[in-house]
Design a protein around this motif. Structure first.
Motif, PDB file in Angstrom:
ATOM      1  N   ALA A   1       0.953  -1.287   0.002  1.00 37.39           N
ATOM      2  CA  ALA A   1       0.016   0.148  -0.042  1.00 37.39           C
ATOM      3  C   ALA A   1       0.877   1.299   0.026  1.00 37.39           C
ATOM      4  O   ALA A   1       0.422   2.362  -0.280  1.00 37.39           O
ATOM      5  N   GLY A   2       2.086   1.074   0.492  1.00 35.67           N
ATOM      6  CA  GLY A   2       3.127   2.317   0.477  1.00 35.67           C
ATOM      7  C   GLY A   2       2.345   3.429   1.299  1.00 35.67           C
ATOM      8  O   GLY A   2       2.035   3.389   2.450  1.00 35.67           O
ATOM      9  N   THR A   3       2.499   4.709   0.828  1.00 36.65           N
ATOM     10  CA  THR A   3       2.202   5.805   1.585  1.00 36.65           C
ATOM     11  C   THR A   3       0.483   6.116   1.618  1.00 36.65           C
ATOM     12  O   THR A   3       0.059   6.845   2.171  1.00 36.65           O
ATOM     13  N   ARG A   4      -0.005   5.201   0.819  1.00 42.39           N
ATOM     14  CA  ARG A   4      -1.637   5.257   0.969  1.00 42.39           C
ATOM     15  C   ARG A   4      -2.273   4.716   2.270  1.00 42.39           C
ATOM     16  O   ARG A   4      -3.179   5.107   2.900  1.00 42.39           O
ATOM     17  N   ILE A   5      -1.411   4.088   2.977  1.00 38.59           N
ATOM     18  CA  ILE A   5      -1.672   3.371   4.453  1.00 38.59           C
ATOM     19  C   ILE A   5      -1.195   4.259   5.286  1.00 38.59           C
ATOM     20  O   ILE A   5       0.333   4.492   5.511  1.00 38.59           O
ATOM     21  N   PRO A   6      -1.845   4.931   6.338  1.00 38.72           N
ATOM     22  CA  PRO A   6      -1.265   5.758   7.502  1.00 38.72           C
ATOM     23  C   PRO A   6      -0.186   5.358   8.282  1.00 38.72           C
ATOM     24  O   PRO A   6      -0.268   4.168   8.684  1.00 38.72           O
ATOM     25  N   ALA A   7       0.773   5.934   8.871  1.00 39.75           N
ATOM     26  CA  ALA A   7       1.472   5.336   9.798  1.00 39.75           C
ATOM     27  C   ALA A   7       1.503   5.925  11.034  1.00 39.75           C
ATOM     28  O   ALA A   7       0.927   6.875  11.433  1.00 39.75           O
ATOM     29  N   PHE A   8       1.577   4.935  11.783  1.00 38.75           N
ATOM     30  CA  PHE A   8       1.445   5.359  13.411  1.00 38.75           C
ATOM     31  C   PHE A   8       2.559   5.868  13.946  1.00 38.75           C
ATOM     32  O   PHE A   8       3.679   5.668  13.752  1.00 38.75           O
ATOM     33  N   THR A   9       2.390   6.986  14.888  1.00 36.92           N
ATOM     34  CA  THR A   9       3.386   7.417  15.352  1.00 36.92           C
ATOM     35  C   THR A   9       3.811   6.641  16.700  1.00 36.92           C
ATOM     36  O   THR A   9       2.854   5.801  17.240  1.00 36.92           O
ATOM     37  N   LYS A  10       5.068   6.906  17.327  1.00 35.13           N
ATOM     38  CA  LYS A  10       5.359   5.759  18.370  1.00 35.13           C
ATOM     39  C   LYS A  10       4.179   6.202  19.396  1.00 35.13           C
ATOM     40  O   LYS A  10       3.978   4.956  20.159  1.00 35.13           O
ATOM     41  N   LEU A  11       3.655   6.985  19.879  1.00 40.75           N
ATOM     42  CA  LEU A  11       2.765   7.259  20.747  1.00 40.75           C
ATOM     43  C   LEU A  11       1.416   6.450  20.586  1.00 40.75           C
ATOM     44  O   LEU A  11       1.064   5.578  21.288  1.00 40.75           O
ATOM     45  N   GLU A  12       0.860   6.551  19.057  1.00 45.07           N
ATOM     46  CA  GLU A  12      -0.159   5.930  18.457  1.00 45.07           C
ATOM     47  C   GLU A  12       0.156   4.173  18.632  1.00 45.07           C
ATOM     48  O   GLU A  12      -0.778   3.615  19.203  1.00 45.07           O
ATOM     49  N   SER A  13       1.141   4.068  18.417  1.00 41.61           N
ATOM     50  CA  SER A  13       1.532   2.557  18.452  1.00 41.61           C
ATOM     51  C   SER A  13       1.287   2.044  19.695  1.00 41.61           C
ATOM     52  O   SER A  13       0.871   0.925  20.152  1.00 41.61           O
ATOM     53  N   LYS A  14       2.016   2.738  20.667  1.00 43.70           N
ATOM     54  CA  LYS A  14       1.976   2.264  22.155  1.00 43.70           C
ATOM     55  C   LYS A  14       0.598   2.317  22.526  1.00 43.70           C
ATOM     56  O   LYS A  14       0.062   1.262  23.360  1.00 43.70           O
ATOM     57  N   GLN A  15      -0.244   3.193  22.164  1.00 45.06           N
ATOM     58  CA  GLN A  15      -1.520   3.058  22.635  1.00 45.06           C
ATOM     59  C   GLN A  15      -2.710   2.117  22.133  1.00 45.06           C
ATOM     60  O   GLN A  15      -3.519   1.627  22.724  1.00 45.06           O
ATOM     61  N   VAL A  16      -2.404   1.841  20.597  1.00 49.51           N
ATOM     62  CA  VAL A  16      -3.026   0.820  20.163  1.00 49.51           C
ATOM     63  C   VAL A  16      -2.637  -0.585  20.573  1.00 49.51           C
ATOM     64  O   VAL A  16      -3.471  -1.468  20.837  1.00 49.51           O
ATOM     65  N   LYS A  17      -1.215  -0.843  20.804  1.00 53.30           N
ATOM     66  CA  LYS A  17      -1.071  -2.241  21.209  1.00 53.30           C
ATOM     67  C   LYS A  17      -1.273  -2.431  22.558  1.00 53.30           C
ATOM     68  O   LYS A  17      -1.285  -1.914  23.427  1.00 53.30           O
ATOM     69  N   GLY A  18      -2.048  -3.823  22.533  1.00 49.52           N
ATOM     70  CA  GLY A  18      -2.746  -4.242  23.589  1.00 49.52           C
ATOM     71  C   GLY A  18      -3.982  -3.781  24.252  1.00 49.52           C
ATOM     72  O   GLY A  18      -4.138  -3.965  25.362  1.00 49.52           O
ATOM     73  N   SER A  19      -4.517  -2.772  23.314  1.00 48.14           N
ATOM     74  CA  SER A  19      -5.796  -2.016  23.806  1.00 48.14           C
ATOM     75  C   SER A  19      -6.977  -2.990  23.790  1.00 48.14           C
ATOM     76  O   SER A  19      -8.076  -2.478  23.061  1.00 48.14           O
ATOM     77  N   PHE A  20      -6.915  -4.069  24.244  1.00 49.77           N
ATOM     78  CA  PHE A  20      -8.231  -4.918  24.100  1.00 49.77           C
ATOM     79  C   PHE A  20      -8.086  -6.262  25.201  1.00 49.77           C
ATOM     80  O   PHE A  20      -6.975  -6.786  25.432  1.00 49.77           O
ATOM     81  N   ASP A  21      -9.389  -6.742  25.720  1.00 46.31           N
ATOM     82  CA  ASP A  21      -9.213  -7.792  26.296  1.00 46.31           C
ATOM     83  C   ASP A  21      -9.800  -8.998  25.738  1.00 46.31           C
ATOM     84  O   ASP A  21      -9.702 -10.162  25.981  1.00 46.31           O
TER      85      ASP A  21
END
Length: 486
Positions: free
Chosen positions: A306-326
């Motif tokens: 997808a290249g640049t068509r798929i947004p990139a996570f910032t470091k903070l966003e990556s940290k917030q999304v990771k593990g955000s579910f039970d």
């Protein structure tokens, strides 16, 4: 699977296909303590009362009243008025849990701001009615029905602004209902929602670009918008999960997760190319959401194709999304065969499927270890003897029991759907319900199908198999003919 390293994870499975199972007969008592069986509906498909008591349109109302040719949910099953009768049917069936969604535009008509007192009253009453009958409520915050006001204002899921508004909406739900709700799903079938709504324009908000839409595309960009909407859904989910875990979970002791649509992908041939293509299809279809949730970033193959068509996570966003579910909820209807299609990558203009570089093939015959998918979806008609649905549910529960005995961390099974609803892809033309709803009756009377009786027998502890349906079917034939011949 790496996902099972999360000690708090459990899976809530809804509408799953039916793999082979070892035992023909089994009972509810064969499942471990804490495992729940239920059924479900969604707000737009069930409630009706679309313009009553302060509710404003969602994107589904607009879509159903403009280009959609299969009716609308203005009345649907009239669950807004008939929920007490339906909860009694749930009790009669023996349901232990019930999954439903909240209409955002019924609770907060403008998408943000004041809470609608009538909407709040309805959901409080519905939840209390379930609990008073011993039925565990499972709530989905968005089931494809974002408020039209937010779609008109800033494009709904295409804007980061929705993260704040979705979080505020969830905050109201946690605050008002969380003392009675232990299971929260943020978004239903997030992956299919973005493909159908922003790539193919099959469903609202009906955005696409040529040549990918199934209609004449007048707005949208199939190459980029599905990726943008998915990214914002992940950020909004993570924001809501963070809010719940910080402010509510310690006191309310509940769980929060997200729901995805899962095909079973099978290589079309044993050729290496098809085997690799099948893994690539899984990376795009499920990994699109699951890998960020587990590892904090999209699959490498998605980023590469997808290249640049798929947004990139910032470091903070990556940290917030990771593990955000039970937990992770999975909906599943079909098996698809996957054939490698490398020529798609040579296209100058690509959508998600072209980036995936595969061809989907739905075989006329299913493999020997599969039961036909028609056991779940049937044409809406007056036949209460839905034997195929009984085979479907029986097959899946049997295979589910095998999986649990082999160590799978699955905690629940929900049939779709409890009633014949307004279906999102073809309105009132198909039916998934355990109960038939007579649309020609002014009271929309409900009638139990064979599958409702079979499921009830299972839920009430009877050791049950396919042969157990024979006597039920004889009785149902008499009932069906006597009522619908009138």
């Amino acid at each position: 699977m790496p996902i099972l390293s999360f000690s708090s994870l459990f899976l809530l499975l809804l509408n799953l296909a039916a793999p082979v199972f070892s035992a023909d007969k089994f009972s509810r008592n064969d499942f471990p303590p804490g495992f729940v069986f239920g059924s479900g509906i969604s707000a737009y498909q069930y409630e009706g009362a679309a313009f009553q008591d302060g509710r404003t349109p969602s994107i589904w109302d607009t879509f159903a009243h403009s280009v959609y040719s299969h009716g609308n949910g203005d009345i649907a099953c009239d669950g807004y008025h008939k929920y007490k009768d339906d909860v009694q049917l749930m009790l009669d069936t023996g349901l232990e849990a019930f999954r439903f969604s909240i209409s955002w535009s019924r609770l907060i008509p403008n998408g943000r701001g004041p809470v609608n007192a009538k909407g709040l009253e309805y959901y409080n009453n519905f939840i209390n009615e379930l609990i008073s009958h011993g039925i565990q409520p499972h709530v989905t915050l968005v089931h494809s029905d974002v408020p039209k006001a937010l779609e008109d204002e800033y494009g709904g899921w295409l804007s980061r602004k929705i993260v704040k508004d979705f979080t505020a909406y969830a905050d109201v739900c946690f605050r008002e209902f969380g003392n009675r709700i232990l299971h929260w799903t943020t978004v239903n079938e997030a992956n299919v929602f973005v493909l159908c709504g922003y790539d193919w324009a099959m469903t609202p908000p009906q955005r696409c670009s040529a040549p990918f839409g199934i209609i004449n595309c007048t707005k949208g960009n199939s190459s980029s918008e599905p990726y943008i909407a998915a990214h914002n859904i992940l950020l909004a989910h993570a924001s809501v999960a963070r809010l719940y875990q910080k402010n509510y979970q310690g006191m309310q002791r509940g769980f929060i997760g997200i729901n995805l649509f899962a095909y079973q992908f099978v290589p079309y041939t044993n050729a290496t190319e098809d085997v690799i293509a099948t893994q690539r299809a899984n990376d795009f279809w499920i990994g699109w959401f699951l890998k960020p949730l587990v590892y904090g970033d999209y699959p490498d193959i998605m980023k590469r194709n997808a290249g640049t068509r798929i947004p990139a996570f910032t470091k903070l966003e990556s940290k917030q999304v990771k593990g955000s579910f039970d937990f992770l909820g999975l909906n599943h209807y079909y098996t698809l065969y996957i054939k490698d299609k490398p020529s798609y990558l040579k296209m100058d203009n690509r959508d998600v499927i072209a980036d995936m570089a595969v061809e989907f093939i739905l075989q006329g015959d299913t493999p020997p270890d599969e039961l036909p998918m028609s056991g779940q979806r049937t044409q809406r008609n007056t036949t209460l003897n839905d034997t195929s649905r009984v085979k479907y549910i029986h097959g899946f529960i049997g295979s589910l029991l095998d999986a649990v005995r082999n160590g799978s961390n699955v905690r629940g099974y929900f049939t779709w759907s409890f009633l014949d609803l307004f279906e999102l892809l073809d309105g009132y033309e198909s039916a998934y319900g355990l109960y038939y709803v007579d649309l020609d009756d002014k009271d929309l009377k409900r009638y139990p199908k064979l599958s409702a009786h079979w499921y009830a027998s299972f839920l009430k502890g009877r050791s049950i198999g396919l042969d157990s349906a024979t006597e039920l079917e004889r009785n149902m034939s008499t009932l069906s003919q006597s009522h619908f011949s009138q």
